[in-house]
Design a protein around this motif. Structure first.
Motif, PDB file in Angstrom:
ATOM      1  N   ASP A 122      -4.478   8.167   2.576  1.00 17.37           N
ATOM      2  CA  ASP A 122      -4.015   7.998   1.163  1.00 17.37           C
ATOM      3  C   ASP A 122      -3.084   6.660   1.100  1.00 17.37           C
ATOM      4  O   ASP A 122      -2.048   6.794   1.722  1.00 17.37           O
ATOM      5  CB  ASP A 122      -3.645   9.275   0.492  1.00 17.37           C
ATOM      6  CG  ASP A 122      -4.709  10.195   0.442  1.00 17.37           C
ATOM      7  OD1 ASP A 122      -5.786   9.887   0.135  1.00 17.37           O
ATOM      8  OD2 ASP A 122      -4.502  11.461   0.379  1.00 17.37           O
ATOM      9  N   SER A 123      -3.315   5.995   0.006  1.00 13.91           N
ATOM     10  CA  SER A 123      -2.475   5.055  -0.127  1.00 13.91           C
ATOM     11  C   SER A 123      -1.680   5.094  -1.613  1.00 13.91           C
ATOM     12  O   SER A 123      -2.183   5.621  -2.657  1.00 13.91           O
ATOM     13  CB  SER A 123      -3.189   3.621  -0.603  1.00 13.91           C
ATOM     14  OG  SER A 123      -2.333   2.638  -0.886  1.00 13.91           O
ATOM     15  N   TRP A 142       3.144   2.261   2.377  1.00 17.72           N
ATOM     16  CA  TRP A 142       3.443   2.526   3.541  1.00 17.72           C
ATOM     17  C   TRP A 142       4.550   1.628   4.468  1.00 17.72           C
ATOM     18  O   TRP A 142       4.538   0.524   4.196  1.00 17.72           O
ATOM     19  CB  TRP A 142       2.119   2.324   4.526  1.00 17.72           C
ATOM     20  CG  TRP A 142       0.992   3.186   4.132  1.00 17.72           C
ATOM     21  CD1 TRP A 142       0.954   4.441   3.264  1.00 17.72           C
ATOM     22  CD2 TRP A 142      -0.570   2.849   4.152  1.00 17.72           C
ATOM     23  NE1 TRP A 142      -0.244   4.730   3.187  1.00 17.72           N
ATOM     24  CE2 TRP A 142      -1.022   3.993   3.707  1.00 17.72           C
ATOM     25  CE3 TRP A 142      -1.073   1.975   4.567  1.00 17.72           C
ATOM     26  CZ2 TRP A 142      -2.586   3.731   3.344  1.00 17.72           C
ATOM     27  CZ3 TRP A 142      -2.469   1.535   4.558  1.00 17.72           C
ATOM     28  CH2 TRP A 142      -3.380   2.787   3.841  1.00 17.72           C
ATOM     29  N   ARG A 157      -6.943   2.067   4.910  1.00 15.71           N
ATOM     30  CA  ARG A 157      -7.111   2.671   3.485  1.00 15.71           C
ATOM     31  C   ARG A 157      -8.235   3.574   3.493  1.00 15.71           C
ATOM     32  O   ARG A 157      -8.345   4.587   2.707  1.00 15.71           O
ATOM     33  CB  ARG A 157      -7.506   1.472   2.596  1.00 15.71           C
ATOM     34  CG  ARG A 157      -6.180   0.498   2.337  1.00 15.71           C
ATOM     35  CD  ARG A 157      -6.658  -0.429   1.136  1.00 15.71           C
ATOM     36  NE  ARG A 157      -7.711  -1.316   1.578  1.00 15.71           N
ATOM     37  CZ  ARG A 157      -7.246  -2.744   1.792  1.00 15.71           C
ATOM     38  NH1 ARG A 157      -6.064  -3.018   1.856  1.00 15.71           N
ATOM     39  NH2 ARG A 157      -8.022  -3.719   2.293  1.00 15.71           N
ATOM     40  N   LEU A 216       0.843  -1.049   0.040  1.00 18.14           N
ATOM     41  CA  LEU A 216       0.055  -0.006  -0.129  1.00 18.14           C
ATOM     42  C   LEU A 216       0.842   1.153  -0.043  1.00 18.14           C
ATOM     43  O   LEU A 216       0.216   2.400  -0.010  1.00 18.14           O
ATOM     44  CB  LEU A 216      -0.945  -0.068   1.366  1.00 18.14           C
ATOM     45  CG  LEU A 216      -1.813  -1.043   1.272  1.00 18.14           C
ATOM     46  CD1 LEU A 216      -2.694  -1.216   2.832  1.00 18.14           C
ATOM     47  CD2 LEU A 216      -2.904  -1.181   0.114  1.00 18.14           C
TER      48      LEU A 216
END
Length: 423
Positions: free
Chosen positions: A173-174, A34, A169, A32
């Motif tokens: 924001d991904s 992160w 999610r 994602l």
């Protein structure tokens, strides 16, 4: 989004439990876009936990706390979160309902220790736990979203999938991210990096190049972010694969024995093994692959000279004249294995795993490998300066890769051979 982790438990600090949960979380967050910014591990100490929670929340958008939600006195997470956020502990109705259902499905009555897991900060929300008795905790502290989870890996994995990742999610924001993980055998990190510097000098700054050394397969990882991530990876994949050449095994996850079995199946060939110094490790790795029985009739572990003679037909004169660790014996072992198994190909290894048994002419770490078919058996002598287990792992991996190369029609040897080859 900046994510911090806090792992709790005396068992982690003492080394009684290995931390696999932070790896799991990092792996699930990475696609994602992160990353874990900071990871801290502390024991079951209220003052330490409170100090770390305050500090980590000041430096992150999300803090995930793992561990300390159980029924025993050393499970302190709920209590410390209540103290940090200035809330009283109180019995949470949803947590009690979850516990009652969990106990009922297992056929026993809830006790006081179980009930402790429902004592949560008064104004928190819960995170559902479909597997275990302890729900997770969600609250806001110092502008940071705090998510507390149980330490049981199976429970954490399902909570990440079902609850935590969907929640993140929704709230954050991904980044678009694409990662390509390639498996390589026979080249080292520094050698690959030098090749990149020399042959791909125009490497783009927005594609991160990473390495992860493991035995036997080395990972080369390309990571791109942004709207064009997939296009960037697709553009650079071909030059990277060309640079790695015949050392490239393919896209991870993969393993050498499975690749060998696949190539044997494709070529409709059957393999046998004759092992001395590896004690059956090669056969064990091959038979760990589903479907190996179609291409592997079996192997022989001939550790002593007597077994080499009786099982494989190695001539006593060769053993006396050349010694058990010699090209002549390795080739004779391979031929004997071919004869008794009826296989098309053979791999034989004989060496000195150590820590004793070496000599000036044949030091510990010396190994002869012979591989091929009845028409052509190739042989190779290496000196592998590793401990006993490392030596056996390297011999097995090298032998399997040599067979893989032969089946693919690759005449060259893996680059690592040049480092360890004995004349």
């Amino acid at each position: 989004m900046k994510v911090n982790l806090l792992l709790t438990g005396n068992e982690l600090m003492a080394g009684d439990t290995i931390d696999s949960n932070s790896v799991m979380m990092a792996e699930q967050l990475a696609p994602l876009g992160w990353r874990i910014h900071k990871k801290v591990t502390v024991g079951d100490d209220r003052a330490l936990l409170r100090a770390e929670i305050d500090q980590l929340c000041d430096d992150a958008d999300v803090l995930i706390i793992n561990g300390g939600l159980g029924p025993t006195v050393d499970d302190l997470t709920a209590q410390v979160l209540a103290e940090c956020s200035g809330q009283p502990l109180q019995e949470h109705p949803a947590a009690i309902a979850h516990l009652e259902d969990w106990c009922q499905r297992r056929g026993f009555a809830m006790n006081a220790s179980n009930r402790k897991q429902a004592m949560l900060p008064a104004h928190c929300d819960i995170i559902a736990n479909a597997r275990g008795s302890a729900v997770g905790i969600m609250l806001q502290h110092r502008s940071c979203l705090v998510l507390a989870t149980p330490g049981v890996p199976s429970e954490l994995r399902q909570m990440l999938t079902d609850e935590i990742l969907p929640l993140l999610r929704q709230r954050f924001d991904s980044d678009h991210i694409r990662t390509l993980r390639l498996g390589v055998f026979g080249l080292g990190e520094s050698g690959i990096q030098e090749q990149f510097n020399r042959e791909l000098a125009d490497w783009p700054a927005d594609i991160e190049l990473g390495f992860r050394a493991s035995m036997p397969v080395l990972e080369v990882k390309l990571t791109a972010r942004g709207q064009d991530a997939c296009k960037q990876i697709a553009t650079w994949r071909q030059p990277v694969e060309a640079l790695l050449g015949d050392h490239l095994l393919g896209e991870l996850p993969l393993n050498l024995p499975a690749l060998l079995v696949k190539e044997l199946q494709r070529a409709k060939r059957r393999l046998c093994t004759a092992e001395s110094c590896t004690g059956g490790l090669i056969a064990a790795q091959i038979t760990s692959v589903a479907g190996a029985s179609a291409v592997f009739p079996g192997g022989v572990v001939s550790y002593s000279n007597a077994m080499k003679q009786s099982l494989l037909g190695v001539d006593q004169g060769i053993l006396e004249r050349c010694g058990a660790v010699s090209e002549e014996v390795a080739v004779a072992m391979a031929r004997g294995a071919l004869r008794i198994s009826g296989a098309d190909m053979a791999l034989a290894v004989t060496g000195i795993a150590g820590p004793d048994g070496g000599s000036d002419d044949k030091p510990v770490g010396t190994v002869w490998l012979a591989w091929g078919d009845a028409e052509q058996l190739r042989s190779l002598c290496l000196h592998l300066p590793f401990d006993r287990q490392g030596f056996q792992q390297w011999v097995a991996a090298l032998g399997i890769d040599l067979l893989r190369r032969q089946l693919l029609g690759v005449d060259t040897l893996p680059g690592v051979v040049q480092r360890y080859r004995r004349s």
